[in-house]
Design a protein around this motif. Structure first.
Motif, PDB file in Angstrom:
ATOM      1  N   CYS A   1      11.599 -12.527   3.226  1.00 45.91           N
ATOM      2  CA  CYS A   1      11.460 -12.346   4.677  1.00 45.91           C
ATOM      3  C   CYS A   1      10.663 -11.094   5.013  1.00 45.91           C
ATOM      4  O   CYS A   1      10.899 -10.021   4.482  1.00 45.91           O
ATOM      5  CB  CYS A   1      12.839 -12.269   5.324  1.00 45.91           C
ATOM      6  SG  CYS A   1      12.758 -11.832   7.067  1.00 45.91           S
TER       7      CYS A   1
ATOM      8  N   ASN B   1      10.238 -10.275   8.379  1.00 45.25           N
ATOM      9  CA  ASN B   1      10.494  -9.970   9.786  1.00 45.25           C
ATOM     10  C   ASN B   1      11.174  -8.599   9.975  1.00 45.25           C
ATOM     11  O   ASN B   1      11.446  -7.902   9.000  1.00 45.25           O
ATOM     12  CB  ASN B   1      11.296 -11.100  10.436  1.00 45.25           C
ATOM     13  CG  ASN B   1      10.800 -11.351  11.842  1.00 45.25           C
ATOM     14  OD1 ASN B   1      10.862 -10.467  12.678  1.00 45.25           O
ATOM     15  ND2 ASN B   1      10.281 -12.534  12.091  1.00 45.25           N
ATOM     16  N   VAL B   2      11.440  -8.249  11.250  1.00 40.35           N
ATOM     17  CA  VAL B   2      11.755  -6.854  11.598  1.00 40.35           C
ATOM     18  C   VAL B   2      12.829  -6.196  10.729  1.00 40.35           C
ATOM     19  O   VAL B   2      12.587  -5.150  10.126  1.00 40.35           O
ATOM     20  CB  VAL B   2      12.210  -6.735  13.076  1.00 40.35           C
ATOM     21  CG1 VAL B   2      12.371  -5.277  13.465  1.00 40.35           C
ATOM     22  CG2 VAL B   2      11.217  -7.410  13.993  1.00 40.35           C
ATOM     23  N   SER B   3      14.014  -6.807  10.649  1.00 39.65           N
ATOM     24  CA  SER B   3      15.117  -6.122   9.975  1.00 39.65           C
ATOM     25  C   SER B   3      14.834  -5.970   8.483  1.00 39.65           C
ATOM     26  O   SER B   3      15.153  -4.935   7.882  1.00 39.65           O
ATOM     27  CB  SER B   3      16.426  -6.877  10.198  1.00 39.65           C
ATOM     28  OG  SER B   3      16.634  -7.047  11.581  1.00 39.65           O
ATOM     29  N   CYS B   4      14.242  -6.988   7.889  1.00 38.04           N
ATOM     30  CA  CYS B   4      13.921  -6.898   6.464  1.00 38.04           C
ATOM     31  C   CYS B   4      12.819  -5.877   6.237  1.00 38.04           C
ATOM     32  O   CYS B   4      12.865  -5.085   5.291  1.00 38.04           O
ATOM     33  CB  CYS B   4      13.529  -8.270   5.924  1.00 38.04           C
ATOM     34  SG  CYS B   4      14.947  -9.386   5.824  1.00 38.04           S
TER      35      CYS B   4
ATOM     36  N   CYS C   1      12.084 -14.678   9.658  1.00 40.70           N
ATOM     37  CA  CYS C   1      13.513 -14.337   9.627  1.00 40.70           C
ATOM     38  C   CYS C   1      14.365 -15.462   9.047  1.00 40.70           C
ATOM     39  O   CYS C   1      14.339 -16.592   9.509  1.00 40.70           O
ATOM     40  CB  CYS C   1      13.998 -13.992  11.038  1.00 40.70           C
ATOM     41  SG  CYS C   1      15.750 -13.610  11.122  1.00 40.70           S
ATOM     42  N   LEU C   2      15.154 -15.132   8.039  1.00 39.41           N
ATOM     43  CA  LEU C   2      15.994 -16.111   7.356  1.00 39.41           C
ATOM     44  C   LEU C   2      17.408 -16.156   7.927  1.00 39.41           C
ATOM     45  O   LEU C   2      18.254 -16.883   7.420  1.00 39.41           O
ATOM     46  CB  LEU C   2      16.062 -15.781   5.857  1.00 39.41           C
ATOM     47  CG  LEU C   2      14.788 -16.029   5.035  1.00 39.41           C
ATOM     48  CD1 LEU C   2      14.914 -15.396   3.653  1.00 39.41           C
ATOM     49  CD2 LEU C   2      14.510 -17.522   4.909  1.00 39.41           C
ATOM     50  N   GLY C   3      17.678 -15.376   8.974  1.00 35.52           N
ATOM     51  CA  GLY C   3      19.048 -15.321   9.503  1.00 35.52           C
ATOM     52  C   GLY C   3      19.939 -14.547   8.549  1.00 35.52           C
ATOM     53  O   GLY C   3      21.116 -14.859   8.362  1.00 35.52           O
ATOM     54  N   SER C   4      19.358 -13.540   7.926  1.00 35.21           N
ATOM     55  CA  SER C   4      20.069 -12.750   6.926  1.00 35.21           C
ATOM     56  C   SER C   4      19.811 -11.272   7.181  1.00 35.21           C
ATOM     57  O   SER C   4      19.845 -10.467   6.263  1.00 35.21           O
ATOM     58  CB  SER C   4      19.535 -13.154   5.544  1.00 35.21           C
ATOM     59  OG  SER C   4      20.563 -13.152   4.606  1.00 35.21           O
ATOM     60  N   CYS C   5      19.579 -10.947   8.454  1.00 30.28           N
ATOM     61  CA  CYS C   5      19.104  -9.615   8.829  1.00 30.28           C
ATOM     62  C   CYS C   5      20.121  -8.516   8.536  1.00 30.28           C
ATOM     63  O   CYS C   5      19.747  -7.365   8.340  1.00 30.28           O
ATOM     64  CB  CYS C   5      18.743  -9.595  10.310  1.00 30.28           C
ATOM     65  SG  CYS C   5      18.237 -11.186  10.957  1.00 30.28           S
TER      66      CYS C   5
ATOM     67  N   GLY D   1      16.814 -11.136  14.041  1.00 30.36           N
ATOM     68  CA  GLY D   1      17.932 -10.261  14.358  1.00 30.36           C
ATOM     69  C   GLY D   1      19.244 -11.006  14.552  1.00 30.36           C
ATOM     70  O   GLY D   1      20.300 -10.397  14.680  1.00 30.36           O
TER      71      GLY D   1
HETATM   72  S1  FES Z   1      14.644 -10.219   9.592  1.00 28.56           S
HETATM   73 FE1  FES Z   1      14.774 -10.855   7.531  1.00 28.56          FE
HETATM   74  S2  FES Z   1      16.449 -12.199   7.598  1.00 28.56           S
HETATM   75 FE2  FES Z   1      16.208 -11.687   9.699  1.00 28.56          FE
END
Ligand code: FES
Ligand code: FMN
Ligand code: SF4
Lengths: 158, 414
Positions: A82, A84-87, A123-127, B86
């Motif tokens: 992933c 996306n933002v959190s990762c 995003c994998l829903g694992s943030c 998120g």
């Molecule tokens: S941002 Fe990586 S799993 Fe949601």
């Protein structure tokens, strides 16, 4: 010519029963076909189309909308990490560097032994357990370059 | 604090039906089955429950739009596509308490006179499909689902349906198109799904968390639920928190809980002795809040709106002082460019160009007018498209740039 084996045929029949009409079964049947044949090639689209009564072009126009239905072959273990933002905040890219270093291939390329390929994903829903990666029907979470290396070693010996 | 969603989360074996029945699972369904469907809809209306998928539309009211005595069947579709960056709260419910979702779905189906229902689960969650399928199988075996729900003269089938990696399929009309076996192109509304949804039949799409709230409401009564929360935001809500906090995870709080308490207590605060810089309170589609703006804000629909953001899906992302905001925005903009379905020109072109301009800025190749160009692109996208995905890109673009403009300017050569 490709075709479903007996067990896949039984699953195909079971899929059709879950829907009041035929068309909603198309994507589940494509998922089944991808499990059987690896990816959705022109040949697979033609086969699924002939089975269900749709032109291959129709089948492909649906399949190409969905990133999980593959337009080309992948390695036995396709690692999707992933971005996306959190990762990204928790360090995706150091892990990506480790994947590249270990496998020696760029995104979407397959290693020579056919075992591995990788790509960035959304995003994998694992943030909350970032960075996260999906390999087949498994998630690997709280990744570090070290743990990514260990995962690759383990899968390589599988 | 009362829990209406995660009340069983710490008990072992919530995925096993024997244990679930021991702790009173499916008692709310049995109670609902003794009520008239119309009374059930009134009960949900009175609870004040609002949709937890992001839009916050009152659930009971949505149900009441479904025509009575239609000659077509009614469908309930559970939206388990959870892909808003998120957000990972629905996953927690499905992984840890799958029978709560099945019970909630059965209650909703009975209220809507629906006999066939689907869980649209994002394909990446295949490992959760195994958990859900096992729970569904158990429910069938126990006579909770099937031709005679809990021994009553009411038949219900629930099936799993896997998505295949498209964020847009979480939008309800796109979900319906996708379930029908097509590309997930959102539909122009009206007509609304309540009358013309799945297979042109009356359809209700509800989020996992919305459906999971129903058993508690039915078991304890709408008044008890409505007693929690604020005037217009009732009950409790799950927030998934990630990013720079000591204890990322999923927490249930009463609506109206202070945002800063949530960050400092539930989430364990910002670690490594660093300072809080910004918070995205409800998934990447909602406006970002500067640290100062978070003071005094409460976690409910109205307070977050007043603060200039939104509650959204409850997917909270926390940034500490080290985060470079233009880079964060670029990550977000790439996401919307990738996930635009491409039907509407303002969205297809706007999300794409915004992402390109931002990548260019970060690479140090941008110029000052690019910043205003980004804002102009946002204006050209807003409110001009079939579905709200374009607006979902507008909100981060506009809020990041207006609130952290100097960081963008520093990247520009002139
Ligand atoms: S941002 Fe990586 S799993 Fe949601
Ligand atoms: C681009 C986009 C993505 C969405 N993704 C989801 C999602 O993943 N899960 C969800 O429940 N709702 C999602 N929604 C909201 C749904 O359209 C719909 O409002 C919701 O499922 C209704 O259920 P509720 O009333 O119970 O909240 C999304 C909306 C948009 C515009
Ligand atoms: S706004 Fe974007 S995602 Fe939504 S329908 Fe239009 S092009 Fe597709």
């Amino acid at each position: 010519m490709i075709q479903f084996n007996e067990e896949a045929m039984r699953q195909y029949q079971a899929i059709l029963k879950r829907y009041p009409e035929k068309r909603p079964a198309l994507i589940p049947v494509l998922i089944l076909a991808q499990k059987e044949f690896g990816w959705i090639s022109q040949e697979v689209a033609e086969y699924v189309g002939s089975l269900m009564g749709y032109p291959a072009s129709d089948v492909l126009s649906v399949a190409t909308f969905y990133t999980m239905l593959r337009k080309k072959p992948v390695g036995k273990y396709h690692m999707e990490i992933c971005r996306n933002v959190s990762c990204w905040l928790m360090g995706t890219y150091p892990c990506v560097d480790e994947i590249k270093r270990r496998l020696g291939v760029e995104a979407e390329e397959i290693t020579e032994d056919g075992k591995f390929s990788w790509n960035l994903t959304e995003c994998l829903g694992s943030c909350g357990t970032a960075p996260a990666m999906q390999v087949g029907d498994r998630y690997y979470e709280n990744l570090t370059p070290e743990s990514v290396g260990e995962i690759i070693e383990k899968l390589a010996n599988d | 604090m009362i829990k209406t969603l995660l009340m069983n989360i710490d008990e072992p074996d919530q995925v096993e039906i024997g244990r679930v029945r021991e702790r009173g699972g499916y008692a709310a369904l049995e109670k609902a089955l003794r009520m008239e469907p119309a009374a059930l809809i009134e009960e949900v209306k009175a609870s004040g429950l609002r949709g937890r998928g992001g839009a916050g539309f009152p659930t009971g009211m949505k149900w009441s739009f479904v025509p009575k005595n239609s000659d077509k069947p009614t469908y309930l579709l559970c939206n388990a596509d959870e892909s808003e960056p998120g957000t990972f709260k629905d996953r927690k419910l499905m992984e840890c308490d799958p029978h709560l979702l099945i019970e909630g779905m059965a209650i909703a189906c009975y209220a809507l006179d629906c006999h066939l229902s689907y869980i649209y689960l994002r394909g990446e969650f295949e490992f959760i499909a195994h958990t859900l399928q096992k729970a569904l199988d158990e429910a069938y075996e126990a006579g909770i689902l099937g031709p005679s729900v809990c021994g009553r003269d009411y038949a219900l089938d629930i099936y799993l349906h896997l998505g295949q990696g498209a964020y847009i399929c979480g939008e309800e009309t796109s979900l319906i198109e996708s379930l029908e076996g097509n590309r997930g192109y959102p539909r122009i509304k009206p007509p609304f799904p309540a009358t013309h949804g799945f297979l042109a039949s009356p359809t209700v799409v509800n989020n996992v968390e919305t459906l999971c709230a129903l058993p508690w409401i039915i078991a304890n009564g709408s008044a008890a639920y409505a007693a929690m929360g604020t005037e217009k935001s009732k009950g409790t809500k799950l927030f998934s928190v990630s990013g720079h906090v000591a204890k990322p995870g999923v927490y249930e709080v009463e609506m109206g809980y202070p945002l800063m308490d949530f960050i400092n207590n539930e989430s364990g605060g910002v670690p490594n002795g660093r300072k809080l810089k910004a918070v995205i309170p409800g998934g990447s589609s909602v406006p970002v809040l500067r640290a100062e703006e978070c003071e005094g804000v409460l976690l409910d629909y109205e307070s977050l709106l007043k603060a200039g953001s939104m509650l959204g899906s409850g997917g909270m992302i926390v940034f500490d002082e080290t985060v470079r905001m233009p880079e964060a925005l670029s990550v977000i903009a790439d996401f919307y460019a990738h996930e635009s379905c491409g039907q509407c020109t303002p969205c297809r072109e706007g999300t794409g160009w915004a992402a390109k301009i931002l990548r260019n800025l970060i690479a140090g190749k941008g110029k000052r007018p690019d910043i205003d160009l980004l804002l102009k692109i946002a204006d050209m996208m807003e409110g001009k498209t079939i579905c709200p995905l374009a607006d979902a890109d507008v909100m981060p673009i506009r809020s990041f740039i207006t609130k952290f403009r100097s960081e963008f300017e520093e990247l520009c050569s002139n």
